[in-house]
Design an enzyme around this catalytic site. Sequence first.
Site, mmCIF file in Angstrom:
data_model
loop_
_atom_site.group_PDB
_atom_site.id
_atom_site.type_symbol
_atom_site.label_atom_id
_atom_site.label_comp_id
_atom_site.label_asym_id
_atom_site.label_seq_id
_atom_site.Cartn_x
_atom_site.Cartn_y
_atom_site.Cartn_z
ATOM 1 N N SER A 1 2.380 -3.154 -1.663
ATOM 2 C CA SER A 1 3.016 -2.633 -0.447
ATOM 3 C C SER A 1 4.394 -2.009 -0.680
ATOM 4 O O SER A 1 5.278 -2.118 0.164
ATOM 5 C CB SER A 1 3.072 -3.719 0.632
ATOM 6 N N GLU B 1 -8.171 -5.709 -7.895
ATOM 7 C CA GLU B 1 -9.470 -5.398 -7.272
ATOM 8 C C GLU B 1 -10.592 -5.442 -8.312
ATOM 9 O O GLU B 1 -11.727 -5.821 -8.003
ATOM 10 C CB GLU B 1 -9.386 -4.035 -6.558
ATOM 11 N N ASN C 1 -1.603 4.636 -7.737
ATOM 12 C CA ASN C 1 -3.010 4.239 -7.851
ATOM 13 C C ASN C 1 -3.740 4.668 -6.583
ATOM 14 O O ASN C 1 -3.593 4.041 -5.541
ATOM 15 C CB ASN C 1 -3.068 2.716 -8.043
ATOM 16 N N GLU D 1 1.529 -7.633 -9.825
ATOM 17 C CA GLU D 1 1.119 -7.319 -8.457
ATOM 18 C C GLU D 1 0.561 -8.577 -7.785
ATOM 19 O O GLU D 1 -0.616 -8.921 -7.973
ATOM 20 C CB GLU D 1 0.027 -6.246 -8.471
ATOM 21 N N LYS E 1 -6.817 4.579 -5.958
ATOM 22 C CA LYS E 1 -8.011 3.763 -5.677
ATOM 23 C C LYS E 1 -9.188 4.681 -5.316
ATOM 24 O O LYS E 1 -9.256 5.800 -5.807
ATOM 25 C CB LYS E 1 -7.712 2.719 -4.595
ATOM 26 N N GLY F 1 -1.857 -4.004 -0.389
ATOM 27 C CA GLY F 1 -2.539 -3.403 0.763
ATOM 28 C C GLY F 1 -2.372 -4.185 2.052
ATOM 29 O O GLY F 1 -3.065 -3.933 3.026
ATOM 30 N N HIS G 1 -6.641 -4.521 -12.843
ATOM 31 C CA HIS G 1 -6.171 -4.473 -11.462
ATOM 32 C C HIS G 1 -6.831 -5.603 -10.655
ATOM 33 O O HIS G 1 -7.982 -5.963 -10.903
ATOM 34 C CB HIS G 1 -6.496 -3.109 -10.835
HETATM 35 P P1 PGA Z 1 -0.581 -1.091 -2.262
HETATM 36 O O1 PGA Z 1 -1.437 -1.255 -3.602
HETATM 37 O O2 PGA Z 1 0.689 -0.330 -2.634
HETATM 38 O O3 PGA Z 1 -1.453 -0.319 -1.332
HETATM 39 O O4 PGA Z 1 -0.264 -2.469 -1.785
HETATM 40 C C1 PGA Z 1 -0.806 -1.513 -4.836
HETATM 41 C C2 PGA Z 1 -1.835 -1.600 -5.940
HETATM 42 O O5 PGA Z 1 -2.940 -2.120 -5.708
HETATM 43 O O6 PGA Z 1 -1.571 -1.146 -7.074
#
Ligand code: PGA
Length: 249
Positions: free
Chosen positions: A212, A98, A12, A166, A14, A172, A96
């Site tokens: 992460s 976000e 992803n 997640e 983003k 993140g 997601h």
């Molecule tokens: P990240 O994001 O690996 O940067 O923690 C994962 C995600 O949001 O799918």
Amino acid sequence: MASQRKFFVGGNWKMNGNKQSIDEIVKFLKAGPLSENTEVVVSPPSLYLEYVQQSLGGSVGVAAQNCYKVPKGAFTGEISPAMIKDVGCQWVILGHSERRNVFEESDELIGQKVAHALSEGLKVIACIGEKLEEREAGKTEEVIFKQMLAIVPNVKDWSQVVIAYEPVWAIGTGKTASPEQAQEVHQSLRAWIAKNVAPDVAAAVRILYGGSVNGGNCKDLGSKPDIDGFLVGGASLKPEFVQIVNARS
Ligand code: PGA
């Protein structure tokens, strides 16, 4: 049990990248080598979907990061599953954290999007996960089962859906769930699916872990029986993504 489910790794991206950095990612994806035992899907910003799809030439799947719940119309700024398919892509990420937490998408809207995307023939990576305060209050299962309840009635064919667990506190932040913590949730989620959908769906559906994931922790996480792959954010922009794809090989 894990062996009947093909390992799946999604990247992803983003809201990151430009044509130049995308060219570099495409280069390391093509160089791989990417394990044939892993299904790989990358998810660029919508503006670059067609560019990435054409650059990769079908060797890796391409997903949009979001879409709307109807085919077309007066919805400024949105894109539809029909458009995503029209530029040659097969997947969409929905729900997601976000989208849920920054853009305040409700469980109900996410459910409607899942229904429409599937009805248009797109495959769906459906995301769920609890916030830190919910985990600390012992509400992880309550939260993710409620998120699942909004998705389940909208799915007819589970072969078109991958679930991504997640935990919001791990996204993140560099704070990965331990393999044991992730396995515990994946196992109870699979049991919930067996009870609330069907045992054969629970046995076949892939449940990804996200939050992460990197080249260093992917092997331990990927060795757990109910972790069928990853949804990777930050590390999907870097060459170590290839290591993550190959975590099981
Ligand atoms: P990240 O994001 O690996 O940067 O923690 C994962 C995600 O949001 O799918």
